[in-house]
Write a protein that holds these residues in place. Structure first.
Motif, short mmCIF file in Angstrom:
data_model
loop_
_atom_site.label_atom_id
_atom_site.label_comp_id
_atom_site.label_asym_id
_atom_site.label_seq_id
_atom_site.Cartn_x
_atom_site.Cartn_y
_atom_site.Cartn_z
N LYS A 75 0.84 -1.20 0.00
CA LYS A 75 0.00 0.00 0.00
C LYS A 75 0.87 1.24 0.00
N GLY A 76 0.47 2.21 -0.80
CA GLY A 76 1.20 3.47 -0.83
C GLY A 76 1.37 3.98 -2.25
N GLY A 77 1.49 5.28 -2.38
CA GLY A 77 1.66 5.89 -3.69
C GLY A 77 0.37 6.52 -4.17
N ILE A 78 0.32 6.81 -5.44
CA ILE A 78 -0.84 7.46 -6.05
C ILE A 78 -1.89 6.39 -6.32
N LEU A 79 -3.07 6.58 -5.75
CA LEU A 79 -4.16 5.63 -5.94
C LEU A 79 -5.09 6.14 -7.04
N GLY A 80 -5.22 5.35 -8.11
CA GLY A 80 -6.15 5.67 -9.19
C GLY A 80 -5.47 6.23 -10.42
N THR A 81 -5.90 5.72 -11.56
CA THR A 81 -5.46 6.22 -12.85
C THR A 81 -6.57 5.96 -13.87
N GLY A 82 -6.52 6.65 -14.97
CA GLY A 82 -7.57 6.55 -15.97
C GLY A 82 -7.72 5.17 -16.59
N TRP A 83 -8.95 4.72 -16.71
CA TRP A 83 -9.24 3.43 -17.33
C TRP A 83 -8.98 3.49 -18.83
N ALA A 84 -9.36 4.58 -19.46
CA ALA A 84 -9.10 4.78 -20.88
C ALA A 84 -7.74 5.46 -20.98
N TRP A 85 -6.71 4.67 -21.25
CA TRP A 85 -5.33 5.16 -21.14
C TRP A 85 -5.05 6.39 -21.96
N ASN A 86 -5.77 6.62 -23.02
CA ASN A 86 -5.57 7.82 -23.82
C ASN A 86 -6.87 8.60 -23.95
N GLY A 87 -7.64 8.60 -22.86
CA GLY A 87 -8.85 9.39 -22.79
C GLY A 87 -9.86 9.11 -23.88
N GLN A 88 -10.38 10.17 -24.49
CA GLN A 88 -11.46 10.03 -25.45
C GLN A 88 -11.02 9.37 -26.76
N LYS A 89 -9.72 9.33 -27.01
CA LYS A 89 -9.26 8.61 -28.21
C LYS A 89 -9.50 7.11 -28.01
N THR A 90 -9.24 6.62 -26.82
CA THR A 90 -9.47 5.21 -26.53
C THR A 90 -10.95 4.88 -26.62
N THR A 91 -11.79 5.70 -26.01
CA THR A 91 -13.23 5.41 -26.03
C THR A 91 -13.82 5.58 -27.43
N LYS A 92 -13.22 6.45 -28.25
CA LYS A 92 -13.68 6.59 -29.64
C LYS A 92 -13.53 5.25 -30.37
N GLY A 93 -12.40 4.58 -30.17
CA GLY A 93 -12.19 3.28 -30.80
C GLY A 93 -13.19 2.24 -30.33
N VAL A 94 -13.53 2.28 -29.05
CA VAL A 94 -14.52 1.35 -28.50
C VAL A 94 -15.88 1.62 -29.15
N MET A 95 -16.24 2.88 -29.33
CA MET A 95 -17.53 3.22 -29.94
C MET A 95 -17.56 2.80 -31.42
N ILE A 96 -16.42 2.90 -32.10
CA ILE A 96 -16.36 2.43 -33.50
C ILE A 96 -16.66 0.95 -33.54
N LYS A 97 -16.03 0.16 -32.65
CA LYS A 97 -16.24 -1.29 -32.62
C LYS A 97 -17.70 -1.62 -32.31
#
Length: 146
Positions: free
Chosen positions: A28-50
Motif C-alpha cells: 500500500k502506498g503511492g498514487i491511488l487511481g489512474t484513468g481506465w481509458a489510457w488515452n482518454g477520449q481517443k481510446t473510447t472513440k475506438g470502443v464506440m467504433i467497434k
C-alpha cells in the motif's frame, strides 16, 4: 497469501512499438487511481467504433478510474506471471477489473495492446490509429477445395 493492493505500471516496447500495462500485487502506498481509458477520449472513440455507437456515448467513459497504485512497490512474495491478450476492439486496460483480480491473487499480469487493427486505439509511428475490422480473407486465407 491473500493480496489486497494492486499496482499498475505502463511500458512501451521500441520494436515493434507496443504499449504494455502491468498489474501486480503491491504494498500500500503511492498514487491511488489512474484513468481506465489510457488515452482518454481517443481510446473510447475506438470502443464506440467497434460497438457501432455514436462517439458521444463513450465521452464519459474516459473519466473512469482504475483503483490501482500507480507504480506501486511490488510485493516481495513469489508471483505468477500471466499474459493477457485483449479481444477485438478492446485494449490493454479495458478488462482492468479482471486483471486487478488476478493481480490481487498473486499474478503479475502483462496486458499488451495489439497494433494489427484489433485494438480500440493505438499509436503507430506517432499517429493515432483506431479499431479497423480485419477483412475476412485475412482470417481465412485458405480456400476450401470443392
Amino acid at each position: 497469501m491473500k493480496f489486497k493492493n494492486v499496482g499498475y505500471s505502463e511500458y512501451e516496447l521500441k520494436s515493434p512499438k507496443t504499449q504494455i500495462s502491468v498489474f501486480y500485487p503491491c504494498e500500500k502506498g503511492g498514487i491511488l487511481g489512474t484513468g481506465w481509458a489510457w488515452n482518454g477520449q481517443k481510446t473510447t472513440k475506438g470502443v464506440m467504433i467497434k460497438q457501432n455507437l455514436p462517439e458521444w456515448v463513450g465521452k464519459y467513459m474516459a473519466w473512469f478510474q482504475m483503483p490501482v497504485y500507480v507504480n506501486g512497490k511490488v510485493t516481495k512474495e513469489k508471483l505468477i506471471p500471466a499474459i493477457f491478450s485483449h479481444g477485438m476492439g478492446s485494449n490493454r486496460t479495458m478488462n482492468s477489473i479482471l486483471l486487478s483480480a488476478l493481480a490481487s491473487k498473486g499474478c503479475m499480469v502483462f496486458s499488451i495492446d495489439h497494433t494489427d487493427g484489433s485494438c480500440s486505439h493505438y499509436l503507430e509511428d506517432g499517429n493515432d490509429k483506431f479499431y479497423s475490422p480485419v477483412p475476412e480473407d485475412d482470417f481465412f486465407p485458405l480456400k476450401r477445395r470443392d
